[in-house]
Structure formats: C-alpha cells, structure tokens
Design a protein around this motif. Structure first.
Motif, mmCIF file in Angstrom:
data_model
loop_
_atom_site.group_PDB
_atom_site.id
_atom_site.type_symbol
_atom_site.label_atom_id
_atom_site.label_comp_id
_atom_site.label_asym_id
_atom_site.label_seq_id
_atom_site.Cartn_x
_atom_site.Cartn_y
_atom_site.Cartn_z
ATOM 1 N N VAL A 45 41.724 54.968 25.997
ATOM 2 C CA VAL A 45 42.545 55.231 27.180
ATOM 3 C C VAL A 45 42.016 54.524 28.424
ATOM 4 C CG1 VAL A 45 43.387 57.428 26.303
ATOM 5 C CG2 VAL A 45 41.327 57.393 27.688
ATOM 6 N N ILE A 46 40.950 53.736 28.282
ATOM 7 C CA ILE A 46 40.456 52.974 29.431
ATOM 8 C C ILE A 46 41.492 51.912 29.796
ATOM 9 C CG2 ILE A 46 38.677 51.391 30.249
ATOM 10 C CD1 ILE A 46 36.721 52.777 28.352
ATOM 11 N N PRO A 47 41.994 51.911 31.032
ATOM 12 C CA PRO A 47 43.002 50.903 31.396
ATOM 13 C C PRO A 47 42.395 49.514 31.518
ATOM 14 C CG PRO A 47 42.409 52.212 33.309
ATOM 15 C CD PRO A 47 41.705 52.842 32.142
ATOM 16 N N ASP A 48 43.116 48.528 31.046
ATOM 17 C CA ASP A 48 42.689 47.140 31.176
ATOM 18 C C ASP A 48 43.335 46.593 32.443
ATOM 19 O OD1 ASP A 48 41.992 44.530 30.941
ATOM 20 O OD2 ASP A 48 42.683 44.276 28.885
ATOM 21 N N PHE A 49 42.642 46.764 33.580
ATOM 22 C CA PHE A 49 43.273 46.492 34.862
ATOM 23 C C PHE A 49 43.687 45.041 35.032
ATOM 24 C CE2 PHE A 49 38.745 45.797 35.593
ATOM 25 C CZ PHE A 49 38.715 44.647 36.369
ATOM 26 N N SER A 50 42.972 44.100 34.411
ATOM 27 C CA SER A 50 43.269 42.688 34.636
ATOM 28 C C SER A 50 44.406 42.174 33.760
ATOM 29 C CB SER A 50 42.019 41.834 34.400
ATOM 30 O OG SER A 50 41.598 41.915 33.054
ATOM 31 N N ARG A 51 44.782 42.934 32.730
ATOM 32 C CA ARG A 51 45.861 42.483 31.848
ATOM 33 C C ARG A 51 46.803 43.641 31.536
ATOM 34 N NH1 ARG A 51 42.922 40.867 26.856
ATOM 35 N NH2 ARG A 51 41.585 42.537 27.566
ATOM 36 N N HIS A 52 46.998 44.503 32.526
ATOM 37 C CA HIS A 52 47.805 45.695 32.288
ATOM 38 C C HIS A 52 49.278 45.355 32.069
ATOM 39 C CE1 HIS A 52 49.036 49.889 32.579
ATOM 40 N NE2 HIS A 52 49.962 49.517 33.432
ATOM 41 N N TYR A 53 49.738 44.316 32.718
ATOM 42 C CA TYR A 53 51.163 43.972 32.644
ATOM 43 C C TYR A 53 51.284 42.470 32.444
ATOM 44 C CZ TYR A 53 56.055 45.207 33.462
ATOM 45 O OH TYR A 53 57.396 45.455 33.309
ATOM 46 N N TRP A 54 52.515 41.985 32.352
ATOM 47 C CA TRP A 54 52.711 40.543 32.140
ATOM 48 C C TRP A 54 52.010 39.750 33.222
ATOM 49 C CZ3 TRP A 54 53.984 40.184 27.461
ATOM 50 C CH2 TRP A 54 54.951 41.006 26.870
ATOM 51 N N VAL A 55 52.242 40.130 34.479
ATOM 52 C CA VAL A 55 51.492 39.573 35.593
ATOM 53 C C VAL A 55 50.816 40.757 36.276
ATOM 54 C CG1 VAL A 55 51.547 38.305 37.753
ATOM 55 C CG2 VAL A 55 53.123 37.693 35.914
ATOM 56 N N SER A 56 49.506 40.858 36.138
ATOM 57 C CA SER A 56 48.776 42.019 36.646
ATOM 58 C C SER A 56 48.265 41.771 38.052
ATOM 59 C CB SER A 56 47.598 42.345 35.718
ATOM 60 O OG SER A 56 48.058 42.703 34.437
ATOM 61 N N SER A 57 48.590 42.682 38.947
ATOM 62 C CA SER A 57 48.109 42.611 40.319
ATOM 63 C C SER A 57 46.991 43.642 40.471
ATOM 64 C CB SER A 57 49.248 42.926 41.289
ATOM 65 O OG SER A 57 48.770 43.112 42.595
ATOM 66 N N PHE A 58 45.773 43.180 40.742
ATOM 67 C CA PHE A 58 44.646 44.112 40.863
ATOM 68 C C PHE A 58 43.698 43.745 41.993
ATOM 69 C CE2 PHE A 58 43.902 40.915 37.614
ATOM 70 C CZ PHE A 58 42.683 40.378 37.958
ATOM 71 N N ASN A 59 44.008 42.712 42.751
ATOM 72 C CA ASN A 59 43.195 42.332 43.905
ATOM 73 C C ASN A 59 43.942 42.709 45.179
ATOM 74 O OD1 ASN A 59 40.800 41.069 42.736
ATOM 75 N ND2 ASN A 59 42.239 39.569 41.915
ATOM 76 N N TRP A 60 43.566 43.821 45.777
ATOM 77 C CA TRP A 60 44.341 44.407 46.867
ATOM 78 C C TRP A 60 43.616 44.387 48.208
ATOM 79 C CZ3 TRP A 60 45.175 49.277 43.356
ATOM 80 C CH2 TRP A 60 45.986 48.926 42.275
ATOM 81 N N GLY A 61 42.550 43.624 48.287
ATOM 82 C CA GLY A 61 41.899 43.459 49.575
ATOM 83 C C GLY A 61 42.582 42.359 50.364
ATOM 84 N N GLU A 62 41.794 41.642 51.167
ATOM 85 C CA GLU A 62 42.367 40.513 51.907
ATOM 86 C C GLU A 62 42.188 39.224 51.119
ATOM 87 O OE1 GLU A 62 38.135 40.078 53.465
ATOM 88 O OE2 GLU A 62 39.257 41.016 51.859
ATOM 89 N N ASP A 63 41.958 39.364 49.818
ATOM 90 C CA ASP A 63 41.546 38.236 48.990
ATOM 91 C C ASP A 63 42.670 37.434 48.369
ATOM 92 O OD1 ASP A 63 42.045 40.595 47.628
ATOM 93 O OD2 ASP A 63 40.296 40.478 46.325
ATOM 94 N N GLU A 64 43.819 38.023 48.140
ATOM 95 C CA GLU A 64 44.833 37.354 47.332
ATOM 96 C C GLU A 64 46.204 37.395 47.998
ATOM 97 O OE1 GLU A 64 44.434 37.152 42.771
ATOM 98 O OE2 GLU A 64 45.799 38.813 43.137
ATOM 99 N N VAL A 65 46.947 36.292 47.863
ATOM 100 C CA VAL A 65 48.307 36.177 48.375
ATOM 101 C C VAL A 65 49.235 35.937 47.181
ATOM 102 C CG1 VAL A 65 49.879 34.802 49.800
ATOM 103 C CG2 VAL A 65 47.563 35.311 50.614
ATOM 104 N N ILE A 66 50.408 36.547 47.225
ATOM 105 C CA ILE A 66 51.366 36.466 46.119
ATOM 106 C C ILE A 66 52.588 35.689 46.586
ATOM 107 C CG2 ILE A 66 52.750 37.809 44.488
ATOM 108 C CD1 ILE A 66 50.812 40.170 45.067
ATOM 109 N N THR A 67 53.103 34.836 45.722
ATOM 110 C CA THR A 67 54.313 34.098 46.078
ATOM 111 C C THR A 67 55.478 35.058 46.310
ATOM 112 O OG1 THR A 67 54.583 33.748 43.700
ATOM 113 C CG2 THR A 67 53.800 31.889 44.995
ATOM 114 N N THR A 68 56.412 34.620 47.120
ATOM 115 C CA THR A 68 57.601 35.429 47.392
ATOM 116 C C THR A 68 58.566 35.322 46.217
ATOM 117 O OG1 THR A 68 58.631 33.568 48.547
ATOM 118 C CG2 THR A 68 57.349 35.109 49.874
ATOM 119 N N GLY A 69 59.672 36.064 46.293
ATOM 120 C CA GLY A 69 60.608 36.068 45.172
ATOM 121 C C GLY A 69 60.243 37.186 44.210
#
Length: 613
Positions: A45-69
């Motif tokens: 039951v340990i979640p695999d945070f880096s591959r949880h979904y097709w495109v996994s979002s797990f960097n929520w600091g000021e570190d990462e920007v996501i394309t629009t759309g």
C-alpha cells in the motif's frame, strides 16, 4: 473515526468470499512465514509518488512549472493557485484515491489505486492488529530473532505511515491498538510534536529489533539476495532522525501563527544523534550503503533496459513496484512534445530554482566572487547542473529524423522552437533531464520496456544533508556535531559536494549560523532537486509563502552570434539576459497544512479541520 478507511472499505467484497479462503487468526499468525506474509501487505500500500499516474505531479514547491492546456488538472498546477482541495479524488495525485489497496482484478492499474491517505490508515491498522497478535501470543512457531524482526517491521511501518500522513496534514490521532468497529471513536487530534514523539518511540524500538542487513541473519538467509527492500536498522534510525528534525523545524516548533523561525534545538540534537549513528556506521563500512560515484549518478534515478530498480548502494527506502508503461509516459513528460509520445504535458524547472545550482567553486550565483556572468550564464557551473538541466544549445537528439532536425539542439533563446509555445515547449528556458537519458525520444528510440524510473523516499545523500541541518541547529554553528559522529555539519555537506566535484562551503558562509543555513537549504535544493522534497522543506522552514519562494520565473535572452554546434554549449555567449516572473503563487498561512475532507472532520467534534479550511 475512520472505520471504513481502516480496512473495512471492502466489507461487501470480503463477505462474498468463499469461507475456505479466509484464514483464522491462529493460522494467520502462528508461524514466521505466515506472519511475514501478513506484514508484507503493508509494502503493497506504499504509494509510488513519482509514477502514481500517467503524468505524475509531485514537485509542489517553487521548483517546477507545468505547461498550460492539459497541465491544469495536475496537482502542481492547483497548488500554485492555492487549491489544495484538488487532491480529493484527483487521479494525478498520490495523496488520495477511493481505493486503498490494490483491489482491481489482476492488479490492473495498481499504481493508480495506492494513495497515502487511505493506504496509510489501512497500514496503521495492519500494524496494530499484528502487534496485538504478538501481544496475545499467537506467534507460537518462531525463533526470538524472527519475533524481533516481525515486531520491528510492524513498529517501523506504523511510524513511517504516521510520518507521511503528519507531514501533510499535521497532528492526528495516534492509534496504538486496533479499533473495535462497534466502539465509540472519539480520539482527539494530537499536536504534531506529540505525534512525533510517538513516531520516534516506534522507530527507536524498530531500530533495536531489526538487523542492519537481513542477508547476514538466519531469518533472512532463505531469501538471501532479495532482502534489500525490507525495513532494517538503517531505515528505522534514518526516519527517527527525520521525524525528530521535522518536529524541530520552525513550522512544527513555532506554529503558523508565530513570526519566529527558530528551531527546537533539543529535537535537532535528537535528530543529529540518530542520523549521526547512521553516518558513523556508513563511514566505518558497517552497512551495505554508500554514496554512488558521480559517474554513476544517473543509476540513482533510472535504469537502462535491464528492468532493475534504480538506486544502487545509495537508496535506503524506495518503492519497488515495476511498471514500464508508467516510466515510458513519465519520461515523455520531461521533454518537448515534438520529439516524444507523451500526453502533451511538460514538467520543467523554474528558472529561479535552476539558480540554486551555483558555481563549481562552491559559491552561489549571487555571490560577488562567484564568477557568474550573465553573458555566459552556463559556464563553470556546479557539475550537477550539467547532469540535471537542459539549457540552450545542448544536444537533445543524437540522430534526428528530418522532422526532428530543427529540435536536435535546445533552442531556448527568445523566439526559439524550444520556448515558443506554453502548451508544448518549456515555459522557463530549461528542461529537466535528471530522470531520463539523452536519446529517449522518437528519433533515437533509445528507450524500451526495460527502462525503469524510480525515485527513492530516502537515500543516503539526504541523511548527510539532514544531519548537517540538525547538527547546525542543534549545536548552534556550522562546526556543530553529534557526540557519536566525527562529522561536523559543514563536513557532512562537503561529503556531498566532494562526490559531485564541487568545492567546499566557503568560509564566508560558515562564520554565522544564518549564512550557513542558507547554504544547507541551497544544497538540499540542488542535490535533492525534483525528488519530491522541496514542498515539505519550504513548509517546515516556514518559507512557502515568502518571497522569493512564492514565485516562479523564466529566463530570456538572445544568442550572441551564430550558433555553432561544435562549440561546447557551456561556452556559448548570450545578450539581453533577463529574468521574468511568470507565476506568483496564491498561498497564505492556511496553505502550510492540507485540508481534510468534510466527511472526515464532521464525524465527531474532536477531529477538527486544519486552520483556514
């Protein structure tokens, strides 16, 4: 409280099972093999945070920007807007999903179903049921070593899942025995500090009971060579230190309403002692763990065509689920849409975060003596910058097709095809290749089902850096050290820099604790970049809402002269180099903790909502 969450969410399915398939308590716990099988449910039951979904979002600091759309549905995009409630049943977020265990037939889509909130409570109940079985003497056929290993794992997992839950939601009811489904439940939420003390007790007991290396024990001999993913003394001591450091950090020590950013020195000393014990054992060659050489740095994050879980000798706690399709898609989430088969979403570094990668001489970019030049911004940088970051002029395709020829080299100058569309190119002037190899594109086709991306929950470099922070704050200076470790706080950072080929922390930053802590935080930003740590670090440091940690920027420039692919891109010159804010995060005090679901906080009065939600 959470009777449904704690293992009874599938009562109907359970009641429909064939009676012959249900083990009695006596059978389930009677010997080591059966009991160990029960324990291993918690691994699942340990979640695999880096591959949880097709495109996994797990960097929520000021570190990462996501394309629009398409990117708007990712959790990172919602965090920028302060919409923390988006994690409720958000398929792209590892925190919460309806299913708590791998419940789908044949294990299909398992990584989508494993989430922290449900899985955490399920595992805590499993641990408590197991500990009660030990207390009741149901394990009758086992050696003392086997009993110790069972109890050690149960206590480790209870502490570990509580640590993960409390890191995001704050203090919770800390359950130490299984709930009676028919009983009235009204346990209050404890403070974070009270929970941390109980976690620390669990980790301490686990460290006393578990071996350093299962392979070197009689209990581990039957599974020799396959024990590296089992909790051991190093896991327990490392998380004891991490729990104490978190408890001693400004958010937990002072609360959100205080203006103070002071640490709790006593708790930091506790952290330094546990982490120092680990490092002393590592430095003396008493464990199976050591830092990998920098030439093998990539093996920490991905394997190439061999189906092996990455991490080598440095990974301590990691997720072991293999899913190549998830990696294939994740790999495509880090590069230009034009050269891959992804979902039209790119996760790329913010320019202000890339600025944390200082110079090879060990100085930050904004130091007057660093040698950083806006006309040659990529020259003489920290070697980890060249490993992790794609910048203007870097070769991205080894053998491009005619369609991909224009994209062979990164064109991140203003108007270049690498930055000209916020929906399919970089919005910041950089790409993140820390987790993918050059060649993983549809021209070179240098990828396949055997490729495997995995980001550790904890690796040895993090232990060195946590020790540096705890020793400095616990003992008041860069020269601070735990009595059980020969390394000072300054030494611990320099061990990590030595591996990367970066000069030691400059004396200008070791004279005062405040300046040294700036370098500690910068070192964590660089070494642990994009590995899911930054959001929690900014929160516990009480910096999440403060400038410049609440912005994300891009860098713009023009090339100075004609581009020559035969020139090392580090040497390329630019002009009109400038930085612009593209995102200002809508965050306030309430965003230091995640909200609970309304259903959870309305079950009984003692379980209250987090402030502001």
């Amino acid at each position: 409280m959470m009777c449904c969450t704690l293992g009874f969410s599938s009562c109907t399915d359970y009641l429909e099972r064939d009676e012959a398939s249900v083990l009695s308590k006596e059978d389930a716990f009677k010997n080591f093999n059966n009991f160990q099988g029960y324990v291993e449910v918690m691994y699942n039951v340990i979640p695999d945070f880096s591959r949880h979904y097709w495109v996994s979002s797990f960097n929520w600091g000021e570190d990462e920007v996501i394309t629009t759309g398409n990117g708007e549905y990712l959790m990172g995009f919602q965090i920028d807007n302060g919409n923390y409630r988006s994690y409720f049943n958000n398929g792209a977020c590892f925190l919460d999903r309806e299913w708590y265990v791998d419940a789908k037939p044949g294990g299909s889509g398992a990584r989508f179903d494993k989430a922290l909130w449900g899985g955490g409570w399920y595992a805590i109940r499993q641990a408590n049921v197991g500990l009660k079985a030990l207390e009741d003497g149901l394990l009758v056929d086992a050696t003392q070593e086997q009993r110790n290993f069972i109890e050690g794992q149960l206590r480790y997992f209870r502490g570990w899942f509580y640590f993960q839950l409390c890191s995001y939601w704050g203090g919770l009811p800390y359950m130490t025995e299984p709930l009676d489904p028919s009983a009235q439940f009204n346990l209050p939420r404890l403070s974070y500090q009270e929970c941390a003390d109980l976690m620390i007790a669990d980790f301490k007991r686990a460290a006393e009971l578990l071996p350093v290396d299962w392979d070197k024990t009689a209990t581990g001999r039957p599974t020799q060579g396959k024990n590296e993913f089992r909790p051991n003394k190093i896991w327990a001591l490392s998380y004891l230190g991490k729990a104490a450091l978190y408890a001693g950090s400004p958010l937990m020590a002072q609360g959100v309403d205080s203006n103070s950013k002071e640490y709790d020195a006593a708790r930091c000393k506790t952290a330094a002692e546990a982490l120092g014990q680990v490092l002393t054992m590592v430095e003396n060659g008493e464990t199976q763990y050591k830092l990998v050489d920098f030439e093998d740095y990539s093996t920490l994050f991905y394997s190439r065509k061999d189906f092996l879980v990455p991490g080598g000798t440095e990974a301590i706690v990691r997720h072991v689920t293999y899913n190549a399709d998830s990696y294939w898609r994740q790999m495509n989430s880090y590069q230009l849409s034009a050269i891959c088969n992804g979902d039209g979403i790119i996760l790329h570094p913010s320019a202000n975060y890339v600025n944390y990668y200082g110079m090879a001489n060990g100085l930050p970019l904004d130091d007057a003596n660093s040698g950083f030049s806006k006309s040659q911004p990529w020259k003489d940088r920290d070697p980890r910058f060249y490993h992790d970051i794609i910048y203007d002029g870097v070769k991205m395709i080894k053998s491009p097709t005619s369609d991909h020829k224009p994209y062979q080299y990164a064109n991140f100058y203003e108007g270049g095809n690498g930055v000209n569309d916020p929906k399919s190119t970089s919005r910041t002037g950089y790409l993140n290749y820390k987790f993918i190899p050059i060649g993983a594109n549809t021209s070179d086709n240098d990828y396949g089902w055997g490729f495997h991306m995995s980001i550790s929950y904890l690796r040895l470099a993090d232990v060195y850096l946590m020790y540096a922070e705890a020793a400095a704050e616990g003992y008041g200076s860069a020269k601070g050290k735990s009595p059980n470790c020969s390394l000072t706080a300054e030494d611990a950072i320099n061990v990590i820099r030595d591996r990367a080929g970066v000069e030691h922390v400059n004396a200008a930053y070791t004279a005062s604790l405040e300046k040294f802590m700036g370098e500690v935080r910068r070192e964590r930003a660089v070494e642990l970049s994009f590995e899911g740590h930054r959001f929690n670090d900014l929160r516990r440091w009480k910096l999440l809402t403060e400038y410049p940690y609440n912005i994300k920027t891009c860098q713009k420039f023009d090339r100075d002269g004609e581009f020559d692919p035969n020139v090392d891109p580090k040497e390329n010159k630019v002009k009109n180099f400038r930085e612009e804010i593209i995102i200002k995060r809508a965050l306030s005090k309430k965003h230091y903790w995640l909200p609970f679901k309304t259903d959870d906080v309305t079950m009984y009065p003692e379980f209250g909502q987090n402030p502001g939600w």
